[in-house]
Design an enzyme around this catalytic site. Structure first.
Site, PDB file in Angstrom:
ATOM      1  N   TYR A 107       0.852  -1.195   0.000  1.00 50.66           N
ATOM      2  CA  TYR A 107       0.000   0.000   0.000  1.00 50.66           C
ATOM      3  C   TYR A 107       0.882   1.237   0.000  1.00 50.66           C
ATOM      4  O   TYR A 107       1.925   1.262   0.662  1.00 50.66           O
ATOM      5  CB  TYR A 107      -0.900  -0.002   1.242  1.00 50.66           C
ATOM      6  N   ASN A 123     -14.589   5.510   5.036  1.00 59.60           N
ATOM      7  CA  ASN A 123     -15.568   5.196   3.992  1.00 59.60           C
ATOM      8  C   ASN A 123     -16.621   6.282   3.763  1.00 59.60           C
ATOM      9  O   ASN A 123     -16.853   6.680   2.613  1.00 59.60           O
ATOM     10  CB  ASN A 123     -16.230   3.851   4.300  1.00 59.60           C
TER      11      ASN A 123
END
Length: 432
Positions: free
Chosen positions: A96, A186
């Site tokens: 990542y 999110n």
């Protein structure tokens, strides 16, 4: 966090004759970061790893001395719940872009000490302020905060943070811990993608893939709250009807499978649904051929915003979409958004998201004045918390037992056997 030069302080505080005894007894912790005591309190815990790799193999739980009082312009916080997100697994694997920094300031010897640095896992989490340092005016003990600094090690009990690295949650007393713990990544990803790229008006259309993901469901709810219509794409599965009902219940206008995209009749269906209005925004977290097919349904001057690549397949788009439809392709990364925006902009988004969560609870109050009724209709769809499971590492578990539990959870996550979001609660040793 604040790490003073440990070796220099150690030499200044103790004669050479005493240093070896103190090191051997492990009775001194770090000044300015750990308590200084001949009998230190070993109360704090964290999920750590020394090297990148398979989370089910490299993660372990470490107990170490408690943090000391906060220095100026900082706060001590206690994590209440910390999500395990797919990106967290990618970080541990080392694939990542956003990477944590190793620390060797947890202990005097062994893991987490000088010569044996570790990463503390976790990026998102809800914490409660336990103490503030001099010069801190905007936070008090008891406030709920979320992190804006990336990869700060949220899978832990207590931590000292600079006040610039956290945001105070508004109306925290009205939120559940699960709502607060899942609001950082999110929901703002969904909100910002619906806000930052295209000026959408009530009645406009959005198409997205990965619609059953946490971000996808947030997109559906926020769009519905704004009066936007959504076409939502999901993978075909045995319980497809059940999933469609679930997505419709939270505000989805239409739900399709990726298989439906290849049907010739779909183009006419979408024209009928949209009354031949252009779809101006497409959201992609899948990549691959499914996104290529989805993009063909975008209208003129549309934006395709990519925020993930779950299929791990390259995205290929026909040149004609750029020439004749003037398609714009953009990428979005919530981590970058936090670094680019001012504290007031971050707080504004958090206030908006908190309102979307809370106002859904009064959606049945319709017999009020006309003006108020319109406002309540706008927030008719509640921004709900993802289905979740809380995994608690108890104070009574040894580090070895807790480590095995974490590894077992990671094994289930990697095999797709966890249908719910996992929220991690780690009790410190003072809890027993």
């Amino acid at each position: 966090m604040f790490f003073p030069p440990r070796a220099n302080i150690f030499r200044c505080l103790f004669p050479v004759s005493r240093q070896s005894k103190i090191r051997h007894a492990a009775s001194v912790s770090l000044l300015g970061y750990r308590n200084f005591s001949v009998t230190p309190s070993w109360a704090d815990r964290a999920v750590v790893y020394s090297e990148n790799g398979d989370p089910s193999q490299v993660l372990s739980v470490l107990t170490y001395p408690s943090i000391s009082p906060p220095p100026p312009n900082s706060a001590n916080i206690k994590f209440l719940l910390s999500p395990i997100n797919p990106a967290d697994i990618n970080v541990i694997e080392g694939v990542y872009p956003s990477k944590p920094t190793k620390t060797d300031s947890l202990a005097v010897s062994g893991k987490g000490s000088e010569g044996h640095p570790v990463y503390i896992a976790g990026n998102e989490g809800l914490a409660q302020v336990t103490a503030v340092g001099a010069g801190v005016n905007d936070l008090v003990a008891g406030d709920w905060v979320i992190m804006t600094k990336q990869q700060c090690g949220t899978w832990s009990t207590n931590k000292n943070v600079a006040i610039t690295d956290v945001i105070k949650l508004p109306d925290a007393s009205k939120l559940t811990e699960a709502q607060g713990a899942t609001i950082t990544v999110n929901p703002p990803t969904a909100y910002n993608m619906l806000t930052d790229f295209v000026q959408l008006e009530e009645g406009n259309w959005v198409i997205q893939n990965g619609a059953n993901s946490a971000v996808g469901q947030a997109v559906i709810q926020i769009a519905a709250a704004r009066g936007l219509n959504t076409i939502n794409l999901v993978r075909n599965r045995d319980n497809l009807d059940e999933l469609k009902q679930k997505l419709h219940a939270i505000g989805a206008t239409h739900v399709l499978t990726y298989d439906d995209l290849a049907e010739k009749s779909l183009k006419d269906k979408i024209k009928l649904w949209t009354n031949e209005k252009d779809i101006r925004l497409g959201l992609n977290c899948i990549g691959g051929k499914e996104t290529t097919l989805m993009t063909r349904y975008l209208g003129k001057d549309a934006h395709l915003v990519s925020y993930g690549a779950m299929s791990k397949q390259p995205l290929s788009l026909p040149t004609s979409l750029f020439i004749f439809k003037n398609l714009t392709c953009r990428g979005f990364w919530q981590s970058r958004w936090y670094t680019e925006k001012s504290p007031s902009e971050r707080e504004s988004v958090m206030r908006t998201l908190t309102e979307l969560i809370l106002h859904g609870k009064v959606r049945h109050l319709t017999s009020i004045l006309f003006q108020v009724s319109i406002f309540l209709f706008f927030f008719k769809i509640q921004l709900s918390t993802p289905e979740h499971e809380i995994v608690t590492i108890t104070a009574g578990e040894t580090d070895e037992e807790a480590s095995q539990r974490i590894r077992d959870v990671m094994t289930r996550l990697s095999s797709g056997r966890h249908g719910k979001k996992v929220l991690l609660k780690i009790e410190d040793k003072d809890s027993d």
